[in-house]
Design an enzyme around this catalytic site. Structure first.
Site, PDB file in Angstrom:
ATOM      1  N   TYR A 132       0.593  -1.345   0.207  1.00  0.00           N
ATOM      2  CA  TYR A 132      -0.096   0.208  -0.042  1.00  0.00           C
ATOM      3  C   TYR A 132       0.823   1.233  -0.057  1.00  0.00           C
ATOM      4  O   TYR A 132       0.394   2.276  -0.597  1.00  0.00           O
ATOM      5  CB  TYR A 132      -1.092  -0.106   1.086  1.00  0.00           C
ATOM      6  CG  TYR A 132      -2.269  -0.879   1.023  1.00  0.00           C
ATOM      7  CD1 TYR A 132      -2.950  -0.617  -0.239  1.00  0.00           C
ATOM      8  CD2 TYR A 132      -2.417  -1.791   1.714  1.00  0.00           C
ATOM      9  CE1 TYR A 132      -4.268  -1.317  -0.484  1.00  0.00           C
ATOM     10  CE2 TYR A 132      -3.581  -2.461   1.435  1.00  0.00           C
ATOM     11  CZ  TYR A 132      -4.497  -2.256   0.266  1.00  0.00           C
ATOM     12  OH  TYR A 132      -5.596  -2.918  -0.056  1.00  0.00           O
ATOM     13  N   GLU A 230       2.554 -30.675  15.689  1.00  0.00           N
ATOM     14  CA  GLU A 230       1.889 -30.240  14.338  1.00  0.00           C
ATOM     15  C   GLU A 230       0.774 -29.354  14.657  1.00  0.00           C
ATOM     16  O   GLU A 230       0.449 -28.446  14.091  1.00  0.00           O
ATOM     17  CB  GLU A 230       1.472 -31.238  13.574  1.00  0.00           C
ATOM     18  CG  GLU A 230       0.615 -30.910  12.067  1.00  0.00           C
ATOM     19  CD  GLU A 230       0.685 -31.882  11.117  1.00  0.00           C
ATOM     20  OE1 GLU A 230       1.427 -32.859  11.129  1.00  0.00           O
ATOM     21  OE2 GLU A 230      -0.425 -31.634  10.168  1.00  0.00           O
ATOM     22  N   ASP A 282       1.447 -35.432  11.831  1.00  0.00           N
ATOM     23  CA  ASP A 282       0.872 -36.441  11.529  1.00  0.00           C
ATOM     24  C   ASP A 282       1.675 -37.362  10.393  1.00  0.00           C
ATOM     25  O   ASP A 282       2.502 -36.925   9.887  1.00  0.00           O
ATOM     26  CB  ASP A 282      -0.311 -35.843  10.374  1.00  0.00           C
ATOM     27  CG  ASP A 282      -1.421 -35.109  11.504  1.00  0.00           C
ATOM     28  OD1 ASP A 282      -1.501 -35.247  12.659  1.00  0.00           O
ATOM     29  OD2 ASP A 282      -2.084 -34.391  10.777  1.00  0.00           O
TER      30      ASP A 282
END
Lengths: 402, 402
Positions: A132, A230, A282
């Site tokens: 911006y 995780e 996982d």
């Protein structure tokens, strides 16, 4: 707690009481000098000025200035286990000022100039703010944030040869970093220099959030190791049951692929206190080839900063493909995209190519055709992970995958 | 700081120094009794037991037991400004035990039983853990988490008539809640009962994360108001420049649509200390019709818990459609989905239908055909938001949108 009428095959035998719960004197980093691996603010400003002057001089002499940027791609990356991370190679792309490149050349220089202002003013800009700000630049406006982000990456790559990274250039991501619980005091300062001593055992049901830039933090700890987790759900369980006390460790919630600041935070703990780091994720190609790989050796696309933003000492506690068998975990089928990811890792990723044990594990996972989440251990009771799985694993860290 | 050669039309005139920076004595909630609007653990267990006994008795008498659940949809929701939130109506769907419903009926009862165990054992389960626990239930296994989540929603709706919510049933979401900075002490306890006093002015460059369940927290504060912020990037800016000190307010990062725990956290501050609450979000239909609407009056799909999980006293500080004009903000075009969202809000949402000023603002936004992000203010300098925009706005809270 919850129903536990069945138990998995290997649950016999309580884990031995290791000495992990013994409180030790708080350790302070005994190698403070090593911590400041990065450039100081003064060095950052000097590097920016030098680069800009070189461009200016070239133009003044009627030449066509150029910027030589490292090529950021897996093809320009190598892995040597002794170095411990995916290291960027010597390929460079040279951007020369021309009619076609004049806008991007100008944008690069203006963003460098903004960075200098930020360092000198002890401020920062988020990546979006930087975009911006350009809206007030007459001819150098970025059309969208993808452009400004890419230019920022180029600038970081340019200055990485001087060990200066994006955070030191004062450009911050907006992402939420990880949460931390355990025997760790973080000593931080705010913009006014006021010192805060943050005790990560003292958050009640909450936890400490890692800030966006961690280079200026100091630490004190009596922990024996760092356990990276995780998912927020598993972190909540271990945190609320004070697993950090029982095992004298620092718990860190990665929330998926660890952010740069989490990787740097853990790396500093690992280096300065010589702490082992274990990852608990996982069991699927994403957890292994994205989350764990990025944690341990960094990423291919940001190879120019891997030197600082990874944790080479990390080891993979679980969930392993063999755990799915041993603990009879509920699974989900691997999708095509999972299989593709695993095969890509085997074929193209220097890290997995360099570790036969990982190759076997990935091949086993593809052969099994399933994946399992760490929270699947809840099938055996909500706190089975605390009472059985983790203690048994932590008896044999030498068995962890590399 | 950054380039500021242009300034927007209305920037003249420094904001008056209001008394907001004056430190006041710490306030403690003077209506502690009002805080415990929810059922105690004992009441939760009693409600579960009563419901289960009713089902059991019906079966024992050879009848077909049923469970009457509130209908959770906008069609069964009304809005009365005096009440202040989207209130669920009297429509019920009755689930009767039959051959077709036996499995879901059994799952509902088993999940209620798990909840009772959790309350009695002072533990919790994440939504995902609850799904995995069912894998050890012989015939009542959930096929996927969508099923167990939906059953959990039904159970919450069932018990909501007794003012018991999901968190009290000890089922937690895994989401990251908001971050907090400012003159606020949070008094929390962990699972062992140890008390932690958390000073939200003392996090250095970081901040406090709101935990998943906030009902048991106590607060002390000397703040004048609460400022809720949509994006982490804007929060970082206000936090690192200690805007909370300058304006004597509590800053809360919502990170998009505020989680239930953030809404409840702010609601309690608002109720117990009579604090005004101002929302500072992007100017787009999502920021207005999703983030702000959910904050202020709750959601249609969870109308059974809106009574507790919203902040009726909240007002909309900005960014307003008129701000886009007044501050000449850089914009993006509204997409079709944005226009649809705004038109849906005008046509179907009881909150917007009840507020003419909001209808005008949404119509103005659709007419303009653009949206603007809060960080777009950075065009006028990184700290324009701190030095100009917010002080000017805070001089006239009566102008905020309802």
């Amino acid at each position: 707690m919850a129903a536990r009428k069945k138990t998995p095959g290997k649950t016999g035998g309580a884990p031995g009481k290791k000495g992990t719960a013994i409180k030790k004197a708080v350790k302070r980093a005994n190698t403070p000098g090593e911590r400041r691996v990065h450039a100081s603010d003064a060095e950052t400003v000097r590097e920016i000025t030098t680069t800009a002057e070189r461009v200016h001089d070239s133009i003044a002499k009627g030449g066509r200035p150029d910027l030589a940027l490292p090529v950021r791609a897996l093809s320009n990356v190598s892995y040597d286990e002794k170095r411990g991370y995916l290291e960027i190679g010597k390929q460079r792309k040279v951007r020369t000022l021309s009619v076609n490149t004049v806008k991007s050349f100008a944008q690069t220089l203006r963003l460098m100039s903004l960075s200098k202002e930020l360092v000198e003013g002890n401020d920062f800009a988020t990546k979006r703010e930087a975009y911006y700000i350009s809206k007030n630049w007459d001819d150098a406006k970025f059309d969208d944030q993808v452009e400004s982000d890419a230019t920022m990456d180029d600038i970081e790559a340019l200055f990485s040869v001087s060990s200066i990274n994006r955070e030191q250039l004062r450009f911050y991501a907006e992402e939420h970093s990880g949460s931390v619980s355990g025997p760790l005091i973080v000593v931080d300062r705010d913009n006014t220099g006021r010192v805060a001593r943050i005790d990560c055992t003292n958050f009640g049901s909450g936890s400490y959030s890692v800030p966006n830039s961690v280079e200026e933090l100091d630490f004190e700890t009596s922990a024996d190791f760092v356990l990276l987790i995780e998912t927020g759900g598993m972190f909540q369980r271990l945190q609320s049951h004070r697993f950090w006390e029982r095992s004298n460790c620092i718990l860190v919630d990665m929330g998926g692929v660890p952010t740069r600041s989490v990787r740097r935070f853990v790396r500093r703990l690992s280096d300065e206190f010589n702490l082992p780091v274990y990852a608990f994720v996982d069991c699927d190609p994403y957890g292994i080839a994205n989350i764990y790989r990025t944690l341990k050796v960094g990423s291919g696309s940001a190879a120019h900063v891997n030197k600082f933003f990874c944790v080479p000492k990390a080891h993979f506690l679980g969930v392993t493909p063999q755990d799915i068998v041993d603990y009879e975990l509920p699974t989900h089928e691997l999708k095509d995209v999972d299989v593709k990811r695993a095969k890509d890792a085997l074929k193209n990723d220097p890290f997995f190519k360099g570790h036969p044990r990982w190759r076997s594990a990935l091949e086993q996972l593809i052969e099994m055709g399933v994946r399992a989440e760490q929270q699947a251990l809840a099938m055996w009771g909500l706190n089975y992970v605390i009472d059985e799985y983790l203690p048994r694993k932590l008896e044999n860290p030498s068995q962890f995958l590399p």
